[in-house]
Motif scaffolding. Structure first.
Motif, PDB file in Angstrom:
ATOM      1  N   UNK A  17      43.335  12.181  53.383  1.00  0.00           N
ATOM      2  CA  UNK A  17      44.068  10.927  53.197  1.00  0.00           C
ATOM      3  C   UNK A  17      45.179  11.104  52.161  1.00  0.00           C
ATOM      4  N   UNK A  18      44.876  11.756  51.043  1.00  0.00           N
ATOM      5  CA  UNK A  18      45.872  11.978  50.000  1.00  0.00           C
ATOM      6  C   UNK A  18      46.996  12.874  50.509  1.00  0.00           C
ATOM      7  N   UNK A  19      46.643  13.888  51.305  1.00  0.00           N
ATOM      8  CA  UNK A  19      47.674  14.761  51.870  1.00  0.00           C
ATOM      9  C   UNK A  19      48.568  13.992  52.836  1.00  0.00           C
ATOM     10  N   UNK A  20      47.987  13.079  53.600  1.00  0.00           N
ATOM     11  CA  UNK A  20      48.791  12.256  54.520  1.00  0.00           C
ATOM     12  C   UNK A  20      49.734  11.351  53.731  1.00  0.00           C
ATOM     13  N   UNK A  21      49.249  10.779  52.623  1.00  0.00           N
ATOM     14  CA  UNK A  21      50.105   9.946  51.775  1.00  0.00           C
ATOM     15  C   UNK A  21      51.249  10.776  51.201  1.00  0.00           C
ATOM     16  N   UNK A  22      50.932  11.992  50.778  1.00  0.00           N
ATOM     17  CA  UNK A  22      51.947  12.889  50.228  1.00  0.00           C
ATOM     18  C   UNK A  22      53.006  13.207  51.293  1.00  0.00           C
ATOM     19  N   UNK A  23      52.559  13.528  52.496  1.00  0.00           N
ATOM     20  CA  UNK A  23      53.503  13.837  53.574  1.00  0.00           C
ATOM     21  C   UNK A  23      54.393  12.638  53.890  1.00  0.00           C
ATOM     22  N   UNK A  24      53.827  11.449  53.809  1.00  0.00           N
ATOM     23  CA  UNK A  24      54.616  10.237  54.048  1.00  0.00           C
ATOM     24  C   UNK A  24      55.719  10.104  53.003  1.00  0.00           C
ATOM     25  N   UNK A  25      55.363  10.344  51.728  1.00  0.00           N
ATOM     26  CA  UNK A  25      56.363  10.271  50.659  1.00  0.00           C
ATOM     27  C   UNK A  25      57.434  11.326  50.863  1.00  0.00           C
ATOM     28  N   UNK A  26      57.024  12.539  51.200  1.00  0.00           N
ATOM     29  CA  UNK A  26      57.991  13.621  51.424  1.00  0.00           C
ATOM     30  C   UNK A  26      58.952  13.243  52.560  1.00  0.00           C
ATOM     31  N   UNK A  30      62.976  12.712  52.344  1.00  0.00           N
ATOM     32  CA  UNK A  30      63.889  13.424  53.251  1.00  0.00           C
ATOM     33  C   UNK A  30      64.820  12.460  53.974  1.00  0.00           C
ATOM     34  N   UNK A  31      64.270  11.347  54.444  1.00  0.00           N
ATOM     35  CA  UNK A  31      65.104  10.393  55.187  1.00  0.00           C
ATOM     36  C   UNK A  31      66.153   9.755  54.270  1.00  0.00           C
ATOM     37  N   UNK A  32      65.779   9.445  53.019  1.00  0.00           N
ATOM     38  CA  UNK A  32      66.754   8.889  52.077  1.00  0.00           C
ATOM     39  C   UNK A  32      67.855   9.908  51.781  1.00  0.00           C
ATOM     40  N   UNK A  76      63.113   7.752  43.051  1.00  0.00           N
ATOM     41  CA  UNK A  76      61.922   6.952  42.743  1.00  0.00           C
ATOM     42  C   UNK A  76      60.704   7.478  43.487  1.00  0.00           C
ATOM     43  N   UNK A  77      60.857   7.763  44.768  1.00  0.00           N
ATOM     44  CA  UNK A  77      59.734   8.237  45.578  1.00  0.00           C
ATOM     45  C   UNK A  77      59.339   9.655  45.204  1.00  0.00           C
ATOM     46  N   UNK A  78      60.306  10.458  44.823  1.00  0.00           N
ATOM     47  CA  UNK A  78      60.042  11.864  44.554  1.00  0.00           C
ATOM     48  C   UNK A  78      59.451  12.092  43.166  1.00  0.00           C
ATOM     49  N   UNK A  79      59.508  11.090  42.333  1.00  0.00           N
ATOM     50  CA  UNK A  79      59.029  11.252  40.973  1.00  0.00           C
ATOM     51  C   UNK A  79      57.551  10.995  40.819  1.00  0.00           C
ATOM     52  N   UNK A  80      57.232   9.926  40.143  1.00  0.00           N
ATOM     53  CA  UNK A  80      55.859   9.625  39.743  1.00  0.00           C
ATOM     54  C   UNK A  80      54.871   9.525  40.909  1.00  0.00           C
ATOM     55  N   UNK A  82      54.736  10.906  43.825  1.00  0.00           N
ATOM     56  CA  UNK A  82      54.453  12.225  44.391  1.00  0.00           C
ATOM     57  C   UNK A  82      53.566  13.030  43.442  1.00  0.00           C
ATOM     58  N   UNK A  83      53.874  12.980  42.160  1.00  0.00           N
ATOM     59  CA  UNK A  83      53.076  13.732  41.188  1.00  0.00           C
ATOM     60  C   UNK A  83      51.655  13.193  41.100  1.00  0.00           C
ATOM     61  N   UNK A  84      51.510  11.872  41.178  1.00  0.00           N
ATOM     62  CA  UNK A  84      50.169  11.282  41.135  1.00  0.00           C
ATOM     63  C   UNK A  84      49.329  11.754  42.321  1.00  0.00           C
ATOM     64  N   UNK A  85      49.917  11.763  43.494  1.00  0.00           N
ATOM     65  CA  UNK A  85      49.172  12.187  44.678  1.00  0.00           C
ATOM     66  C   UNK A  85      48.832  13.669  44.594  1.00  0.00           C
ATOM     67  N   UNK A  86      49.758  14.483  44.113  1.00  0.00           N
ATOM     68  CA  UNK A  86      49.467  15.914  43.967  1.00  0.00           C
ATOM     69  C   UNK A  86      48.317  16.138  42.987  1.00  0.00           C
ATOM     70  N   UNK A  87      48.299  15.380  41.896  1.00  0.00           N
ATOM     71  CA  UNK A  87      47.186  15.498  40.943  1.00  0.00           C
ATOM     72  C   UNK A  87      45.869  15.075  41.592  1.00  0.00           C
ATOM     73  N   UNK A  88      45.921  14.005  42.371  1.00  0.00           N
ATOM     74  CA  UNK A  88      44.708  13.523  43.029  1.00  0.00           C
ATOM     75  C   UNK A  88      44.195  14.541  44.040  1.00  0.00           C
ATOM     76  N   UNK A  89      45.111  15.133  44.806  1.00  0.00           N
ATOM     77  CA  UNK A  89      44.714  16.163  45.771  1.00  0.00           C
ATOM     78  C   UNK A  89      44.064  17.329  45.038  1.00  0.00           C
ATOM     79  N   UNK A  90      44.683  17.773  43.953  1.00  0.00           N
ATOM     80  CA  UNK A  90      44.142  18.899  43.190  1.00  0.00           C
ATOM     81  C   UNK A  90      42.748  18.586  42.661  1.00  0.00           C
TER      82      UNK A  90
END
Length: 119
Positions: A17-26, A30-32, A76-80, A82-90
């Motif tokens: 789920x966290x990886x899917x959220x991360x991919x959505x942010x990425x 990209x679209x922005x 905004x999306x690439x900052x906090x 994204x980092x929160x989700x990466x920490x959660x995944x880890x």
């Protein structure tokens, strides 16, 4: 042991789920960025047209404002978030790894009561 295996499965589900959220942010970032590139290209084309028409200058200004807006959204999306989700995944990956090791240890103990883990 079945409880631990269930916890592992739940943790793996949370990782997915966290990886899917991360991919959505990425994908959003990209679209922005893509939209900002397209608008910047349009502004450059108008600038290179050599037109001295005030409407062209206004249009270029509007396009560049939109570029700034999309860059801001991407930042905004690439900052906090994204980092929160990466920490959660880890964290979840470490937790799942620890649980897997515990289950393997318990299985060895149950399957081979004379194993070194029991002594």
């Amino acid at each position: 042991m079945a409880k631990r295996e269930q916890v592992i499965e739940e943790t793996l589900g949370l990782i997915a789920q966290a990886q899917a959220e991360y991919e959505k942010i990425v994908e959003e970032v990209r679209s922005y960025c893509q939209k900002a590139r397209e608008l910047r290209y349009q502004a450059d084309k108008l600038r290179c047209s050599g037109s001295s028409d005030p409407q062209v200058a206004t249009e270029i200004s509007k396009l560049l404002e939109q570029v700034n807006y999309y860059n801001h959204l991407a930042d905004q999306k690439d900052g906090q978030p994204r980092l929160e989700i990466l920490r959660r995944i880890d964290s979840l990956v470490r937790e799942a790894s620890g649980l897997r090791e515990a289950v393997q240890c318990y299985r060895r103990i149950i399957i081979d009561p004379g194993s070194p883990e029991r002594k």
